[in-house]
Design an enzyme around this catalytic site. Structure first.
Site, PDB file in Angstrom:
ATOM      1  N   GLY A 135      68.036 -18.248  56.845  1.00  0.00           N
ATOM      2  CA  GLY A 135      69.434 -17.527  57.320  1.00  0.00           C
ATOM      3  C   GLY A 135      68.885 -16.571  58.654  1.00  0.00           C
ATOM      4  N   SER A 136      69.883 -16.444  59.414  1.00  0.00           N
ATOM      5  CA  SER A 136      69.549 -15.504  60.888  1.00  0.00           C
ATOM      6  C   SER A 136      68.248 -16.052  61.430  1.00  0.00           C
ATOM      7  CB  SER A 136      69.691 -14.318  60.157  1.00  0.00           C
ATOM      8  OG  SER A 136      70.047 -13.333  61.166  1.00  0.00           O
ATOM      9  N   SER A 137      67.450 -15.109  61.522  1.00  0.00           N
ATOM     10  CA  SER A 137      66.231 -15.349  62.152  1.00  0.00           C
ATOM     11  C   SER A 137      65.705 -16.455  61.605  1.00  0.00           C
ATOM     12  CB  SER A 137      65.137 -14.208  62.171  1.00  0.00           C
ATOM     13  OG  SER A 137      63.857 -14.422  62.853  1.00  0.00           O
ATOM     14  N   ALA A 139      67.001 -19.006  60.099  1.00  0.00           N
ATOM     15  CA  ALA A 139      67.946 -20.157  60.634  1.00  0.00           C
ATOM     16  C   ALA A 139      67.341 -20.526  62.094  1.00  0.00           C
ATOM     17  CB  ALA A 139      69.400 -20.014  60.662  1.00  0.00           C
ATOM     18  N   HIS A 275      78.136 -12.190  59.611  1.00  0.00           N
ATOM     19  CA  HIS A 275      76.814 -12.583  59.713  1.00  0.00           C
ATOM     20  C   HIS A 275      76.217 -12.328  58.246  1.00  0.00           C
ATOM     21  CE1 HIS A 275      73.072 -13.868  61.822  1.00  0.00           C
ATOM     22  NE2 HIS A 275      72.786 -12.724  61.170  1.00  0.00           N
TER      23      HIS A 275
END
Ligand SMILES: *[C@@H]1O[C@H](CO)[C@@H](O)[C@H](O)[C@H]1NC(C)=O
Ligand SMILES: *[C@@H]1O[C@H](CO)[C@@H](O)[C@H](O)[C@H]1NC(C)=O
Length: 290
Positions: A135-137, A139, A275
């Protein structure tokens, strides 16, 4: 490890076993980057698949593993697959330096590839069942791993990231933040994004991981524009049309839309979600064939 197994054997049948997240201190990592490797081997291994779960910024393997919204620990217990949890030495993953954006470049992606290779041997993983999520970084790193190590990964399911190479640092700094990209202003044609991904492992012509890309429409951290740019990138890499071959509304839940671009690229657009999009264990496992 062997001692732990012996204890486990002795205890078996006496009391319920409790597998735990364990650090692998030596994973044969020859990369310059030295993120930590943590592994969770469930009490009953019933699968020869591996899932690599990559954490977000300001997190760690342990925090991500313990996060109740991150369901891979439960998935591992239920379906009996091993999970690897990389742990960064920087606030966010390095998805900006040339070292990490290059196959065998010595950056974080190289180190995670070394974790995968170690795990394949150590836990008898089928090399055709290596899956990456984050997820996020995490991802962003999932996209970078897909581009730098397409030979090692079977499928990816990533939540709220940016295209591979979007966070590039013009100064070459490692783990740099990129406001242009996070703000949704890094726009390029599918061909250009495809070139960025292909250039991370020049000359590679083999199979590539199937990509499942999730993003929320109200993401205030990594602009929702990054959804389309990421779809552009992978449809170009797979040389398929940007027109979905199938589109399902309210899938996998209300206000989500699932678009398939042939069998190798799937986009999941979460209307009204910020987010980051929460992990959907069933849909990600289904994408992985678990
Ligand atoms: C941010 O990334 C874009 C590509 O997405 C790149 O063109 C730009 O140079 C980067 N900015 C900095 C400050 O490194
Ligand atoms: C991409 O697909 C088209 C047909 O849809 C084909 O004509 C073209 O040669 C393919 N390009 C590459 C690089 O494989």
């Amino acid at each position: 490890m062997r001692c732990g197994n012996l204890v486990a054997l002795l205890l078996h049948g006496v009391s319920a076993l409790a597998a735990s997240l364990t650090q692998v201190t030596n994973y044969n990592n020859d990369a310059k980057a030295k993120p930590g490797m943590w592994v969770y081997v469930p009490d009953t291994v019933k699968s020869d698949a591996l899932v690599v779960a990559i954490h977000s910024c300001q997190s760690s393997a342990q925090k991500y593993f313990q996060n109740s919204k991150i369901p891979w620990h439960q998935g591992s217990d239920k379906k009996g697959y091993v999970t690897v949890w990389p742990s960064s030495t920087t606030e966010c993953w390095d998805v900006s330096s040339k070292a990490s954006l290059t196959h065998n470049g010595g950056g974080d992606s190289n180190a995670i590839a070394n974790m995968i290779k170690y795990a394949i041997t150590q836990y008898k993983i089928d090399p055709k069942k290596v899956f990456v999520t984050g997820g996020s970084s995490g991802a962003m790193m999932s996209n970078v791993i897909a581009a730098t190590y397409p030979d090692l990964v079977t499928a990816v399911s990533l939540y709220s990231g940016v295209p591979a190479g979007c966070f590039v640092s013009s100064s070459g700094a490692a783990a740099a933040w990129n406001n242009t990209c996070s703000g949704g202003n890094s726009k390029a044609s599918p061909e250009q994004w495809g070139n960025v991904a292909r250039a991370m492992y020049p000359g590679y012509t083999g199979a590539r991981p199937r990509m499942q890309i999730w993003h929320g429409s109200t993401d205030g951290t990594l602009s929702p524009n990054n959804y389309q740019e990421t779809i552009d990138q992978w449809t170009n890499v797979f040389n398929v049309s940007l027109t979905p071959t199938s589109s399902k509304s309210n899938t996998p839940e209300k206000n989500y839309r699932t678009d398939d671009f042939g069998p190798n690229v799937e986009g999941i657009w979460a209307q009204g979600v910020g987010h980051s999009v929460p992990s959907h264990l069933d849909a990600s496992e289904a994408w992985f064939g678990l």
